[in-house]
Structure formats: structure tokens, C-alpha cells
Scaffold this active site. Structure first.
Site, PDB file in Angstrom:
ATOM      1  N   LYS A 167       7.599  -6.918   7.104  1.00  0.00           N
ATOM      2  CA  LYS A 167       7.250  -5.850   6.170  1.00  0.00           C
ATOM      3  C   LYS A 167       7.212  -6.379   4.745  1.00  0.00           C
ATOM      4  O   LYS A 167       8.007  -7.258   4.358  1.00  0.00           O
ATOM      5  CB  LYS A 167       8.278  -4.722   6.250  1.00  0.00           C
ATOM      6  N   ASP A 196       2.959  -6.368   6.444  1.00  0.00           N
ATOM      7  CA  ASP A 196       2.597  -4.955   6.572  1.00  0.00           C
ATOM      8  C   ASP A 196       3.222  -4.156   5.435  1.00  0.00           C
ATOM      9  O   ASP A 196       4.440  -4.092   5.320  1.00  0.00           O
ATOM     10  CB  ASP A 196       3.112  -4.441   7.926  1.00  0.00           C
ATOM     11  N   GLU A 222      -1.507  -5.794   6.169  1.00  0.00           N
ATOM     12  CA  GLU A 222      -1.718  -4.506   6.863  1.00  0.00           C
ATOM     13  C   GLU A 222      -1.413  -3.319   5.947  1.00  0.00           C
ATOM     14  O   GLU A 222      -0.412  -3.327   5.223  1.00  0.00           O
ATOM     15  CB  GLU A 222      -0.805  -4.481   8.091  1.00  0.00           C
ATOM     16  N   GLU A 247      -3.332   2.426  12.019  1.00  0.00           N
ATOM     17  CA  GLU A 247      -2.246   3.113  12.729  1.00  0.00           C
ATOM     18  C   GLU A 247      -2.047   4.538  12.216  1.00  0.00           C
ATOM     19  O   GLU A 247      -1.469   5.362  12.920  1.00  0.00           O
ATOM     20  CB  GLU A 247      -0.935   2.325  12.624  1.00  0.00           C
ATOM     21  N   ASP A 270      -3.824   3.246  17.190  1.00  0.00           N
ATOM     22  CA  ASP A 270      -2.624   3.512  17.989  1.00  0.00           C
ATOM     23  C   ASP A 270      -2.971   4.688  18.899  1.00  0.00           C
ATOM     24  O   ASP A 270      -3.175   5.808  18.423  1.00  0.00           O
ATOM     25  CB  ASP A 270      -1.458   3.866  17.055  1.00  0.00           C
ATOM     26  N   HIS A 297      -1.096  -0.827  17.730  1.00  0.00           N
ATOM     27  CA  HIS A 297       0.147  -0.448  17.058  1.00  0.00           C
ATOM     28  C   HIS A 297       0.970   0.413  18.005  1.00  0.00           C
ATOM     29  O   HIS A 297       0.467   1.394  18.554  1.00  0.00           O
ATOM     30  CB  HIS A 297      -0.165   0.335  15.785  1.00  0.00           C
TER      31      HIS A 297
HETATM   32 MG   LIG Z   1       1.922  -1.115  10.467  1.00  0.00          MG
END
Ligand SMILES: [Mg+2]
Length: 361
Positions: A167, A196, A222, A247, A270, A297
Site C-alpha cells: 500500500k 496501491d 493502483e 476494484e 472484482d 481483486h
Molecule cells: Mg486495490
């Protein structure tokens, strides 16, 4: 055959480790909403969706109050027709949102039934491109200390992962750069590393971050922005590092808009929030037609089939929520690749007895 029973259950499940990202901050629980659909010959399909801890009650309510009469008596193999009927029944409160989650639970159960009836695993039924899919470990680790981040990474390397996502989106961009640099240093040049931001930036911040992270050879950056900022995505995508998004898209039109604008390189639907397998496959085909790879995802035990079905699969996400403790056959990973199972349907069976202690309704 016809559908003669439908049952939906709602669970709230604590995570073994508190997870963190820039949108949700600390995540302590997730919700699982599971739907079982049976047919007159005694067959049963299982579908499920999930939330990041909230909103599951509305999904469960749609599944128990608003959809059963539409499904009961219907032919279970007419998935496109049922999908569209569900869409229009719920569109006034839907066009995405909770409705897309509820439709996903039903749609997955119907595809599971279809696979079981055909005697085929979904990855073969849906196209059969390649049963092994490159997989990455998706860390939900924004507020982990650097030591904890590297310790998690060491565990992922020991488990055989050859790609890892971390992240970003901390308060100071310099902290993100420091953490990505540390991960690149730890993993070495050429190791597949993604980052992300979970929509945590506005446009100037995202542009600055994309520039600052460019030297670290990320496979993708992301969700630098909220999904509505299509022009912003196009701007960030031109900076250099490929962009992943999808996502947070809850209907197909959001994919077609972002793809048309050149705002995404790795298309990331997703199925659990997009209306299920039916919609996911269409997003993957849109990506293919635009010469783009698809990734996934969440719900990796389902997505492994879809990624194995299509020719433009990139990396499957091994998601951190993990339902392994409630499954008989958790995702098999060998030499950095996830292996789609040969069991008919999606091949997932949930241990409902073990889930019982987490029941909400
Ligand atoms: Mg993500």
C-alpha cells in the site's frame, strides 16, 4: 430444471491481523454474504460476496427480500436473462452499489450450478486459456511499520510468491517513496512489485506520486484517484508507470469510460462488487479488445477460474482477507502461480458450521 430454493446468510468475521489502507484506515472485520441456490433435481450452487466490514446488511436484505421471488421457478441456466431481470428490478437503488453485490452472490451460485451440471470446472467452461495464473500477494499494510512490512514480505517470499503488492498513500509522499524504495531494495531489481493508493490522492498529489515512484519500476500503480476522475486517470497514466484500476467499479460502463479515455493499463474488476462472473467476463473482454491485460481483486478462489479462462490474464491477486480457514480446498499456489482446480463449478465449499459463530443474520 428450475430453481426451487434460495438461502442467503450474512456473517461478520474478524481479521487475524488488523489491516490498513488509505481509504478504510484500519480494517478489523470483513463481511461475507453467502447464497445457496438449489434446483428441482437436488443440485446446489454456492455464491458469495464480501464487504470491508460495513453495508452487508443491505446486500443480505436485497438477497432475502427482493430477489427470491424473481429467481424461484426460473431455469437456472438462463444466467444472462436472470442477470438482466435482477438489474432492472434493482436499478432504482442500484446501477452498482449494494445491488451489484447481491447480484454477484446469485450470479456466482448460478455459474457454480452450470459448471456442476456440465461436469466442468469454471475455468474450462468459460474458455480454458491456461489453468496456471501468475499470482501476487496483496498486502493491506499502509500503517505497518517498515519492519513489519519487510517481515510480511519475507513470509510471502518463503511462501513462494514471485510478485507482491504494497500500500501507498501515507500522509507524506516522502514516506511512501521511502517504503517503496526499501521494498525495491529488499526484493531486488526485476522482482514484480506493485503499489496501491486506494484512491487516497487528489489529482496533483497523484501526479506528484506517479513521478516520484517512477524510478522504482513498479508493475503498476493502483487506484491513484477516485474512479470518477476519468480525466485524472488519463493524465496519471501518461506519466510512465502503468496504472491499474477497477476494484471500485460497480458497473460495466465505468470500465468502458476509463478504457476509452486511456486511463488504465491493468483492468482490475472484482466480481464480488461488479455483479458476478457474468459481468467480470465482459470487463475482461473489453480489456482484451483494447489490448489491455486483466487482473483481479479479492475472492481469489473464484477469480482464479476467470483468470485461467481468459487469454489476457496478468496477475491474480491473493487477497489478504482470506477465507482459507472456512474452506476445504484453499487456493493452490505453485512456483509463483495459482492453479485453477479441476473440481466442477468453482469447487469452493464453505464450512458453514465454522462460520456459525460469526452470523449476523
Ligand atoms: Mg486495490
Amino acid at each position: 430444471m428450475a430453481i426451487d430454493r434460495i438461502r442467503s446468510d450474512h456473517y461478520r468475521i474478524p481479521l487475524p491481523v488488523v489491516l490498513s489502507d488509505s481509504t478504510h484506515k484500519e480494517i478489523t472485520h470483513f463481511e461475507l454474504i453467502a447464497t445457496r441456490i438449489g434446483t428441482t433435481d437436488g443440485a446446489e450452487g454456492l455464491g458469495y460476496t464480501y464487504t470491508v466490514g460495513y453495508g452487508g446488511g443491505s446486500v443480505h436484505s436485497l438477497l432475502t427480500r427482493d430477489l427470491p421471488d424473481l429467481l424461484l421457478g426460473a431455469e437456472e441456466t438462463r444466467i444472462e436473462a436472470l442477470w438482466k431481470e435482477m438489474w432492472w428490478r434493482l436499478h432504482w437503488v442500484g446501477r452498482g452499489g449494494s445491488a451489484a453485490f447481491a447480484m454477484a452472490a446469485v450470479d456466482v451460485a448460478l455459474w457454480d450450478l452450470m459448471g456442476k451440471r456440465a461436469g466442468l470446472p469454471l475455468w474450462r467452461l468459460l474458455g480454458g486459456a491456461d489453468p496456471t495464473v501468475p499470482v501476487y500477494a496483496g498486502g493491506i499494510d499502509l500503517f505497518f511499520t517498515l519492519d513489519a512490512l519487510l517481515e510480511q514480505t519475507s513470509g510471502n517470499l518463503d511462501a513462494g510468491f514471485e510478485a507482491i503488492k504494497m500500500k501507498v498513500g501515507r500522509k507524506k509522499l516522502s514516506e511512501d517513496v521511502e517504503r517503496v524504495a526499501a521494498m525495491r531494495d529488499y526484493l531486488g531489481d526485476g522482482f514484480a512489485l506493485m503499489a496501491d493508493a486506494n484512491m487516497g490522492w487528489d489529482r496533483p498529489r497523484a501526479i506528484a506520486a506517479a513521478r516520484a515512484l517512477a524510478p522504482y519500476d513498479l508493475v503498476w500503480l493502483e487506484e491513484p484517484l477516485e474512479p470518477e476522475d476519468v480525466a485524472g486517470y488519463a493524465e496519471v497514466a501518461r506519466i510512465g508507470t502503468p496504472v491499474a484500476a477497477g476494484e471500485n467499479f460497480h458497473n460495466l460502463q465505468e470500465f468502458s469510460q476509463l478504457i476509452a479515455a486511456g486511463g488504465v493499463h491493468y483492468v482490475e474488476p472484482d466480481l464480488a462488487c461488479l455483479g458476478g462472473i457474468t459481468a467480470w467476463m465482459k470487463a475482461a473482454r473489453m480489456a482484451e479488445a483494447a489490448h489491455l491485460p486483466v487482473t483481479s481483486h479479492g475472492v481469489h478462489d473464484l477469480h482464479v477460474h476467470l483468470m485461467a479462462a481468459v487469454p489476457n490474464a496478468s496477475y491474480l491477486e491473493r487477497h489478504g482477507f482470506g477465507l482459507e480457514r472456512f474452506m476445504e480446498n484453499p487456493l493452490l499456489i505453485e512456483k509463483g502461480r495459482a492453479v485453477a482446480p479441476e473440481r466442477p463449478g468453482h469447487g469452493v465449499t464453505l464450512n458453514f458450521d465454522a462460520l456459525e459463530e460469526y452470523r449476523v443474520s
